[in-house]
Write an enzyme that holds these catalytic residues in place. Structure first.
Site, PDB file in Angstrom:
ATOM      1  N   ASP A  43     -12.521   5.929  -0.608  1.00 17.17           N
ATOM      2  CA  ASP A  43     -13.384   4.800  -0.775  1.00 17.17           C
ATOM      3  C   ASP A  43     -12.982   3.577  -0.411  1.00 17.17           C
ATOM      4  O   ASP A  43     -11.725   3.088  -0.672  1.00 17.17           O
ATOM      5  CB  ASP A  43     -13.841   4.858  -2.163  1.00 17.17           C
ATOM      6  CG  ASP A  43     -14.566   3.783  -2.794  1.00 17.17           C
ATOM      7  OD1 ASP A  43     -15.939   3.986  -2.487  1.00 17.17           O
ATOM      8  OD2 ASP A  43     -14.240   2.590  -2.969  1.00 17.17           O
ATOM      9  N   TYR A  48     -11.999  -5.315   0.350  1.00 19.63           N
ATOM     10  CA  TYR A  48     -10.714  -4.790   0.188  1.00 19.63           C
ATOM     11  C   TYR A  48      -9.579  -5.242   1.384  1.00 19.63           C
ATOM     12  O   TYR A  48      -8.450  -4.912   1.385  1.00 19.63           O
ATOM     13  CB  TYR A  48     -10.479  -3.126   0.218  1.00 19.63           C
ATOM     14  CG  TYR A  48     -11.483  -2.923  -0.955  1.00 19.63           C
ATOM     15  CD1 TYR A  48     -11.890  -3.746  -1.897  1.00 19.63           C
ATOM     16  CD2 TYR A  48     -11.706  -1.241  -1.309  1.00 19.63           C
ATOM     17  CE1 TYR A  48     -12.826  -3.198  -3.089  1.00 19.63           C
ATOM     18  CE2 TYR A  48     -12.427  -0.829  -2.266  1.00 19.63           C
ATOM     19  CZ  TYR A  48     -12.987  -1.666  -3.113  1.00 19.63           C
ATOM     20  OH  TYR A  48     -13.803  -1.350  -4.233  1.00 19.63           O
ATOM     21  N   LYS A  73     -18.275  -0.568   1.926  1.00 13.39           N
ATOM     22  CA  LYS A  73     -19.235  -1.672   1.128  1.00 13.39           C
ATOM     23  C   LYS A  73     -19.248  -2.930   1.775  1.00 13.39           C
ATOM     24  O   LYS A  73     -18.433  -3.187   2.331  1.00 13.39           O
ATOM     25  CB  LYS A  73     -18.885  -1.665  -0.356  1.00 13.39           C
ATOM     26  CG  LYS A  73     -18.170  -0.412  -1.065  1.00 13.39           C
ATOM     27  CD  LYS A  73     -17.827  -0.492  -2.519  1.00 13.39           C
ATOM     28  CE  LYS A  73     -17.076   0.530  -2.897  1.00 13.39           C
ATOM     29  NZ  LYS A  73     -15.560   0.491  -2.526  1.00 13.39           N
ATOM     30  N   HIS A 105     -22.293  -3.904  -2.051  1.00 11.15           N
ATOM     31  CA  HIS A 105     -21.033  -4.030  -3.125  1.00 11.15           C
ATOM     32  C   HIS A 105     -21.416  -4.583  -4.320  1.00 11.15           C
ATOM     33  O   HIS A 105     -21.029  -4.072  -5.454  1.00 11.15           O
ATOM     34  CB  HIS A 105     -19.732  -4.773  -2.300  1.00 11.15           C
ATOM     35  CG  HIS A 105     -18.739  -4.596  -2.888  1.00 11.15           C
ATOM     36  ND1 HIS A 105     -17.579  -4.478  -2.215  1.00 11.15           N
ATOM     37  CD2 HIS A 105     -17.967  -4.271  -3.984  1.00 11.15           C
ATOM     38  CE1 HIS A 105     -16.392  -4.149  -2.896  1.00 11.15           C
ATOM     39  NE2 HIS A 105     -16.625  -3.822  -4.171  1.00 11.15           N
TER      40      HIS A 105
HETATM   41  N1  LIG Z   1     -17.526  -1.205  -6.379  1.00 11.97           N
HETATM   42  C1  LIG Z   1     -16.738  -1.886  -6.879  1.00 11.97           C
HETATM   43  O1  LIG Z   1     -16.837  -3.119  -7.131  1.00 11.97           O
HETATM   44  C2  LIG Z   1     -15.325  -1.565  -7.249  1.00 11.97           C
HETATM   45  C3  LIG Z   1     -14.483  -2.090  -8.326  1.00 11.97           C
HETATM   46  C4  LIG Z   1     -13.192  -1.820  -8.638  1.00 11.97           C
HETATM   47  C5  LIG Z   1     -12.723  -0.461  -8.041  1.00 11.97           C
HETATM   48  N2  LIG Z   1     -13.526   0.199  -7.205  1.00 11.97           N
HETATM   49  C6  LIG Z   1     -12.989   1.398  -6.395  1.00 11.97           C
HETATM   50  O2  LIG Z   1     -12.801   2.243  -7.435  1.00 11.97           O
HETATM   51  C7  LIG Z   1     -11.374   2.733  -7.171  1.00 11.97           C
HETATM   52  C8  LIG Z   1     -10.728   2.987  -8.214  1.00 11.97           C
HETATM   53  O3  LIG Z   1     -10.748   1.843  -9.257  1.00 11.97           O
HETATM   54  P1  LIG Z   1      -9.303   0.906  -9.250  1.00 11.97           P
HETATM   55  O4  LIG Z   1      -8.644   0.840  -8.213  1.00 11.97           O
HETATM   56  O5  LIG Z   1      -9.796  -0.582  -9.842  1.00 11.97           O
HETATM   57  O6  LIG Z   1      -8.539   1.580 -10.623  1.00 11.97           O
HETATM   58  P2  LIG Z   1      -8.135   2.907 -11.312  1.00 11.97           P
HETATM   59  O7  LIG Z   1      -8.368   4.134 -10.196  1.00 11.97           O
HETATM   60  O8  LIG Z   1      -8.766   3.070 -12.545  1.00 11.97           O
HETATM   61  O9  LIG Z   1      -6.607   2.549 -11.504  1.00 11.97           O
HETATM   62  C9  LIG Z   1      -5.553   2.311 -10.560  1.00 11.97           C
HETATM   63  C10 LIG Z   1      -4.298   1.965 -11.240  1.00 11.97           C
HETATM   64  O10 LIG Z   1      -3.928   3.313 -11.925  1.00 11.97           O
HETATM   65  C11 LIG Z   1      -2.759   3.480 -11.334  1.00 11.97           C
HETATM   66  N3  LIG Z   1      -2.757   4.990 -11.666  1.00 11.97           N
HETATM   67  C12 LIG Z   1      -3.273   5.785 -10.690  1.00 11.97           C
HETATM   68  N4  LIG Z   1      -3.082   7.093 -11.044  1.00 11.97           N
HETATM   69  C13 LIG Z   1      -2.611   7.134 -11.897  1.00 11.97           C
HETATM   70  C14 LIG Z   1      -1.705   8.157 -12.536  1.00 11.97           C
HETATM   71  N5  LIG Z   1      -1.972   9.472 -12.452  1.00 11.97           N
HETATM   72  N6  LIG Z   1      -0.679   7.773 -13.926  1.00 11.97           N
HETATM   73  C15 LIG Z   1      -0.505   6.365 -14.098  1.00 11.97           C
HETATM   74  N7  LIG Z   1      -1.234   5.309 -13.556  1.00 11.97           N
HETATM   75  C16 LIG Z   1      -2.009   5.827 -12.490  1.00 11.97           C
HETATM   76  C17 LIG Z   1      -2.536   2.977 -10.028  1.00 11.97           C
HETATM   77  O11 LIG Z   1      -1.158   2.696  -9.888  1.00 11.97           O
HETATM   78  P3  LIG Z   1      -0.310   2.974  -8.600  1.00 11.97           P
HETATM   79  O12 LIG Z   1      -1.451   2.736  -7.442  1.00 11.97           O
HETATM   80  O13 LIG Z   1       0.784   2.001  -8.535  1.00 11.97           O
HETATM   81  O14 LIG Z   1       0.209   4.377  -8.500  1.00 11.97           O
HETATM   82  C18 LIG Z   1      -3.206   1.594 -10.272  1.00 11.97           C
HETATM   83  O15 LIG Z   1      -2.544   0.579 -10.794  1.00 11.97           O
HETATM   84  C19 LIG Z   1     -11.009   1.522  -6.248  1.00 11.97           C
HETATM   85  O16 LIG Z   1      -9.670   1.910  -5.862  1.00 11.97           O
HETATM   86  C20 LIG Z   1     -11.993   1.318  -5.228  1.00 11.97           C
HETATM   87  O17 LIG Z   1     -12.068   2.318  -4.396  1.00 11.97           O
HETATM   88  C21 LIG Z   1     -14.696  -0.265  -6.717  1.00 11.97           C
END
Ligand SMILES: NC(=O)c1ccc[n+]([C@@H]2O[C@H](COP(=O)([O-])OP(=O)(O)OC[C@H]3O[C@@H](n4cnc5c(N)ncnc54)[C@H](OP(=O)(O)O)[C@@H]3O)[C@@H](O)[C@H]2O)c1
Length: 279
Positions: A43, A48, A73, A105
């Site tokens: 994704d 990004y 997106k 998005h």
């Molecule tokens: N559509 C939208 O508006 C929107 C908004 C936000 C996000 N997104 C999408 O959703 C995806 C996921 O959301 P997100 O990146 O915001 O947050 P997330 O996946 O909830 O969290 C990522 C964070 O958690 C840490 N992490 C990951 N796996 C872990 C584990 N097993 N144990 C401990 N910590 C862990 C990562 O650290 P490290 O990377 O340092 O390991 C990073 O700091 C995004 O990457 C993006 O593709 C979309």
């Protein structure tokens, strides 16, 4: 595990998020590692600014293009020419001639702008440049407005969704429309490791000798939600991948649903800075 979208396209229910993964070596190595260890769904987004490295990793992985599901997106633009230019840039950066899932998005506060953007998305779909189209951060009212003029129903809505914001009502509404729901921010910016979320999730994690992130992934998948946790850390990329194979009981899913506090840790789509408000 695949989920069948409302147009018949099969989408891997688990994938890798790439928000805040910097373009260049970080995004390249992260995506390449994930693909090597079995991820088949990535994704990304124009916002990004890492599509170039995602594309490089995909290309260098040697995995056939049709075996990897790529979502990107686009924000809304004022003209079709600008929408087309941005889409063409995505294809070039991703080094592909189609996208598997293309999402708006964020909704604009002006429904006409969302409707015009959707018409452009429909044209891409009709030209088979995208296999599926959808939205992100759309509340019920945004979708109702979109459906007033849509010829094609969105296939996916990607929204903030985690144990603090379980989105049960939005999911029920989307289920009725046969629109798949996708979670972002599954770990609540670290909030799941604290307070009531930690206390509710930890006993379940202990039972499965798993981590809290793995239990959240299993919870989302058990609810039929598409899960795309992000990590740049190889051990976590692997840990999260393994989380998809844990089977929670319906009672455990309900316990986690009970941790809902309507808590947003990302931007509220109704109060976002994207587009002027109409009073
Ligand atoms: N559509 C939208 O508006 C929107 C908004 C936000 C996000 N997104 C999408 O959703 C995806 C996921 O959301 P997100 O990146 O915001 O947050 P997330 O996946 O909830 O969290 C990522 C964070 O958690 C840490 N992490 C990951 N796996 C872990 C584990 N097993 N144990 C401990 N910590 C862990 C990562 O650290 P490290 O990377 O340092 O390991 C990073 O700091 C995004 O990457 C993006 O593709 C979309």
């Amino acid at each position: 595990m695949n989920i069948k979208l409302n147009n018949g396209v099969m989408m891997p229910q688990f994938g890798l998020g790439t928000f805040l993964v910097p373009d260049g070596q970080s995004a390249y190595e992260t995506v390449k590692y994930a693909l090597k260890m079995g991820y088949r769904h990535i994704d990304t987004a124009q916002m990004y600014q890492n599509e170039e490295s995602v594309g490089d990793a995909l290309h260098d992985s040697g995995i056939p293009r049709n075996e990897v599901f790529i979502t990107t997106k686009q924000r809304v633009h004022s003209t079709v020419a600008n929408m087309q230019k941005a889409f063409d840039e995505s294809l070039a950066k991703l080094k592909t001639d189609y996208v598997d899932l293309f999402l708006i998005h964020w909704p604009n506060h002006d429904k006409k702008i969302n409707q015009q953007t959707w018409a452009f998305f429909e044209s891409l779909y009709e030209k088979k440049l995208v296999r599926a189209i959808g939205v992100s951060n759309f509340q019920k009212h945004h979708l109702n407005d979109l459906l007033e003029t849509a010829k094609i129903k969105p296939m996916v809505n990607q929204v903030e969704l985690h144990p603090g914001l379980t989105q049960v009502p939005l999911k029920a509404y989307l289920d009725d429309l046969n629109i798949a729901i996708e979670s972002y921010g599954p770990f609540m910016k670290g909030g799941v490791f604290d307070g009531i979320w930690h206390d509710g999730l930890k006993p379940i994690a202990d039972k499965y000798q798993a981590s809290i992130p793995q239990i959240i992934i299993a919870w989302g998948l058990a609810r039929g939600i598409i899960m795309i946790p992000k990590s740049v850390t190889p051990s976590r990329i692997e840990e999260n991948f393994k989380g998809q194979f844990i089977q929670l009981t319906p009672e455990e899913v309900e316990i986690i649903n009970g941790l809902n506090r309507g808590k947003r840790v990302y931007t509220d789509p109704d109060n976002s800075p994207w587009g002027p408000y109409k009073e």
